[in-house]
Design a protein around this motif. Sequence first.
Motif, PDB file in Angstrom:
ATOM      1  N   LEU A   1       0.827  -1.205   0.000  1.00  0.00           N
ATOM      2  CA  LEU A   1       0.000   0.000   0.000  1.00  0.00           C
ATOM      3  C   LEU A   1       0.865   1.260   0.000  1.00  0.00           C
ATOM      4  O   LEU A   1       0.584   2.218  -0.733  1.00  0.00           O
ATOM      5  N   PHE A   2       1.911   1.256   0.811  1.00  0.00           N
ATOM      6  CA  PHE A   2       2.806   2.422   0.850  1.00  0.00           C
ATOM      7  C   PHE A   2       3.473   2.629  -0.509  1.00  0.00           C
ATOM      8  O   PHE A   2       3.581   3.765  -0.992  1.00  0.00           O
ATOM      9  N   ILE A   3       3.900   1.553  -1.131  1.00  0.00           N
ATOM     10  CA  ILE A   3       4.528   1.646  -2.455  1.00  0.00           C
ATOM     11  C   ILE A   3       3.543   2.195  -3.484  1.00  0.00           C
ATOM     12  O   ILE A   3       3.905   3.003  -4.352  1.00  0.00           O
ATOM     13  N   MET A   4       2.269   1.795  -3.394  1.00  0.00           N
ATOM     14  CA  MET A   4       1.255   2.321  -4.309  1.00  0.00           C
ATOM     15  C   MET A   4       1.101   3.828  -4.133  1.00  0.00           C
ATOM     16  O   MET A   4       0.990   4.580  -5.110  1.00  0.00           O
ATOM     17  N   GLY A   5       1.090   4.283  -2.872  1.00  0.00           N
ATOM     18  CA  GLY A   5       1.014   5.720  -2.616  1.00  0.00           C
ATOM     19  C   GLY A   5       2.233   6.443  -3.160  1.00  0.00           C
ATOM     20  O   GLY A   5       2.134   7.544  -3.707  1.00  0.00           O
ATOM     21  N   LEU A   6       3.401   5.810  -3.027  1.00  0.00           N
ATOM     22  CA  LEU A   6       4.633   6.394  -3.534  1.00  0.00           C
ATOM     23  C   LEU A   6       4.641   6.431  -5.063  1.00  0.00           C
ATOM     24  O   LEU A   6       5.068   7.416  -5.666  1.00  0.00           O
ATOM     25  N   LEU A   7       4.155   5.369  -5.699  1.00  0.00           N
ATOM     26  CA  LEU A   7       4.093   5.330  -7.157  1.00  0.00           C
ATOM     27  C   LEU A   7       3.118   6.382  -7.694  1.00  0.00           C
ATOM     28  O   LEU A   7       3.363   6.986  -8.744  1.00  0.00           O
ATOM     29  N   PHE A   8       2.023   6.589  -6.982  1.00  0.00           N
ATOM     30  CA  PHE A   8       1.087   7.642  -7.379  1.00  0.00           C
ATOM     31  C   PHE A   8       1.767   9.003  -7.329  1.00  0.00           C
ATOM     32  O   PHE A   8       1.646   9.817  -8.265  1.00  0.00           O
ATOM     33  N   LEU A   9       2.509   9.257  -6.255  1.00  0.00           N
ATOM     34  CA  LEU A   9       3.239  10.513  -6.121  1.00  0.00           C
ATOM     35  C   LEU A   9       4.233  10.683  -7.267  1.00  0.00           C
ATOM     36  O   LEU A   9       4.289  11.741  -7.909  1.00  0.00           O
TER      37      LEU A   9
ATOM     38  N   PHE B   1      -4.659  12.379 -14.132  1.00  0.00           N
ATOM     39  CA  PHE B   1      -4.827  12.474 -12.682  1.00  0.00           C
ATOM     40  C   PHE B   1      -5.734  11.376 -12.133  1.00  0.00           C
ATOM     41  O   PHE B   1      -5.339  10.586 -11.269  1.00  0.00           O
ATOM     42  N   TYR B   2      -6.937  11.282 -12.639  1.00  0.00           N
ATOM     43  CA  TYR B   2      -7.889  10.312 -12.106  1.00  0.00           C
ATOM     44  C   TYR B   2      -7.539   8.884 -12.508  1.00  0.00           C
ATOM     45  O   TYR B   2      -7.837   7.936 -11.775  1.00  0.00           O
ATOM     46  N   LEU B   3      -6.912   8.709 -13.648  1.00  0.00           N
ATOM     47  CA  LEU B   3      -6.458   7.378 -14.049  1.00  0.00           C
ATOM     48  C   LEU B   3      -5.411   6.867 -13.072  1.00  0.00           C
ATOM     49  O   LEU B   3      -5.487   5.722 -12.597  1.00  0.00           O
ATOM     50  N   TYR B   4      -4.423   7.694 -12.765  1.00  0.00           N
ATOM     51  CA  TYR B   4      -3.403   7.328 -11.783  1.00  0.00           C
ATOM     52  C   TYR B   4      -4.048   7.001 -10.437  1.00  0.00           C
ATOM     53  O   TYR B   4      -3.695   6.023  -9.773  1.00  0.00           O
ATOM     54  N   LYS B   5      -4.980   7.849 -10.041  1.00  0.00           N
ATOM     55  CA  LYS B   5      -5.594   7.693  -8.727  1.00  0.00           C
ATOM     56  C   LYS B   5      -6.371   6.381  -8.634  1.00  0.00           C
ATOM     57  O   LYS B   5      -6.259   5.638  -7.650  1.00  0.00           O
ATOM     58  N   LEU B   6      -7.166   6.088  -9.655  1.00  0.00           N
ATOM     59  CA  LEU B   6      -7.938   4.841  -9.649  1.00  0.00           C
ATOM     60  C   LEU B   6      -7.020   3.628  -9.650  1.00  0.00           C
ATOM     61  O   LEU B   6      -7.281   2.635  -8.962  1.00  0.00           O
ATOM     62  N   LEU B   7      -5.931   3.699 -10.420  1.00  0.00           N
ATOM     63  CA  LEU B   7      -5.021   2.567 -10.539  1.00  0.00           C
ATOM     64  C   LEU B   7      -4.232   2.338  -9.258  1.00  0.00           C
ATOM     65  O   LEU B   7      -4.228   1.230  -8.695  1.00  0.00           O
ATOM     66  N   PHE B   8      -3.562   3.387  -8.759  1.00  0.00           N
ATOM     67  CA  PHE B   8      -2.637   3.235  -7.637  1.00  0.00           C
ATOM     68  C   PHE B   8      -3.296   3.294  -6.262  1.00  0.00           C
ATOM     69  O   PHE B   8      -2.775   2.712  -5.305  1.00  0.00           O
TER      70      PHE B   8
ATOM     71  N   SER C   1     -15.359  14.978  -8.282  1.00  0.00           N
ATOM     72  CA  SER C   1     -14.265  15.328  -7.373  1.00  0.00           C
ATOM     73  C   SER C   1     -14.509  14.750  -5.984  1.00  0.00           C
ATOM     74  O   SER C   1     -13.575  14.248  -5.341  1.00  0.00           O
ATOM     75  N   PHE C   2     -15.739  14.798  -5.531  1.00  0.00           N
ATOM     76  CA  PHE C   2     -16.067  14.276  -4.206  1.00  0.00           C
ATOM     77  C   PHE C   2     -15.766  12.781  -4.119  1.00  0.00           C
ATOM     78  O   PHE C   2     -15.157  12.299  -3.161  1.00  0.00           O
ATOM     79  N   LEU C   3     -16.155  12.032  -5.144  1.00  0.00           N
ATOM     80  CA  LEU C   3     -15.962  10.582  -5.126  1.00  0.00           C
ATOM     81  C   LEU C   3     -14.494  10.198  -5.290  1.00  0.00           C
ATOM     82  O   LEU C   3     -13.977   9.344  -4.566  1.00  0.00           O
ATOM     83  N   LEU C   4     -13.812  10.825  -6.251  1.00  0.00           N
ATOM     84  CA  LEU C   4     -12.455  10.405  -6.588  1.00  0.00           C
ATOM     85  C   LEU C   4     -11.378  11.142  -5.795  1.00  0.00           C
ATOM     86  O   LEU C   4     -10.216  10.711  -5.795  1.00  0.00           O
ATOM     87  N   ASN C   5     -11.740  12.220  -5.141  1.00  0.00           N
ATOM     88  CA  ASN C   5     -10.776  12.905  -4.277  1.00  0.00           C
ATOM     89  C   ASN C   5     -11.091  12.638  -2.810  1.00  0.00           C
ATOM     90  O   ASN C   5     -10.346  11.952  -2.115  1.00  0.00           O
ATOM     91  N   SER C   6     -12.222  13.136  -2.356  1.00  0.00           N
ATOM     92  CA  SER C   6     -12.542  13.042  -0.928  1.00  0.00           C
ATOM     93  C   SER C   6     -12.715  11.597  -0.473  1.00  0.00           C
ATOM     94  O   SER C   6     -12.054  11.143   0.467  1.00  0.00           O
TER      95      SER C   6
ATOM     96  N   GLU D   1      -9.449   9.196  -1.491  1.00  0.00           N
ATOM     97  CA  GLU D   1      -8.232   9.522  -0.749  1.00  0.00           C
ATOM     98  C   GLU D   1      -8.351   9.167   0.724  1.00  0.00           C
ATOM     99  O   GLU D   1      -7.400   8.646   1.320  1.00  0.00           O
ATOM    100  N   GLU D   2      -9.490   9.455   1.336  1.00  0.00           N
ATOM    101  CA  GLU D   2      -9.644   9.095   2.747  1.00  0.00           C
ATOM    102  C   GLU D   2      -9.668   7.584   2.933  1.00  0.00           C
ATOM    103  O   GLU D   2      -9.150   7.065   3.923  1.00  0.00           O
TER     104      GLU D   2
END
Length: 286
Positions: A87-95, A110-117, A185-190, A193-194
Amino acid sequence: MKRYKSYTWIVWMTLTVIIMSAIWLIVRTNGMIETSADYEELTSFFQIWIVVGLPALFLYLLPKHIALNNPFSRSPIKTLRLQTAILFIMGLLFLIAMVLTPEESVFDYFYLYKLLFLFIIPLIIIKIIPAPHMNQSYAKPMQWLYPMLVTVLWIYMYFLSPLSLTSNADYEMGLLYLFIGAAVSFLLNSVLEELFYRVWLQTRLEVLIGTWPAVCTTAMLWALWHIAIQGGSSLDLAITNAIVYQGVIGLFLGFLWAKYRNVWVLILIHGLMNFPIQIITRIFGG
């Protein structure tokens, strides 16, 4: 307590980095930073720290959290470490993916990376390497009363107080498209991410390295990907901007999650930070 003693350096390093970043911004920009990728208005980070700091202080003074057992404390330590590392590596790869993508293309991916990682791969890992589920009922009064008091104070500070951080930015799109954009934005960010940073990653890290080291680690990992979408005209400003703004907010959200384990208030606060206030002004302003 002794098992976490060796990780207290994470907390001190995080505080040092925040303080050094604040000093750097005072020297470079008189403490003025960007608070959104949607507009270029500048705000003093001191103002932001007060807006976030008062609810955080109130949270600290409230009674301690109810006896919520961390579900991952029952997991085999090897399984937990493997899950957490991935999980940490996924967060790092997203960054890394966000930072390496050219600025003019970053919002295209942006959202493609977020959904994937942050969702698809982590969800697969959690299914392949099983650990206990959260199974949180949110039925106990203290899981709602105290977090909601903190949330109400935050809403007042953020939207209604003299230090309000709301913007008059004008989004050049129709109300329907603005509303759809806010919903996405609410679904894919808030929500996403939480779910990833606090519920999945921080909760596991708490078992392995302790509560505050976990809060700090997660907050910095969450904060630093923002350098790709906002923060200033140079890399040093982008990094320090993210640390003193998103980093401090991440500490607040992580503390709130660690203390009361109510993800819904985290999503509400996060969602309101990203919410375009122009929707309200257009509806009620005529």
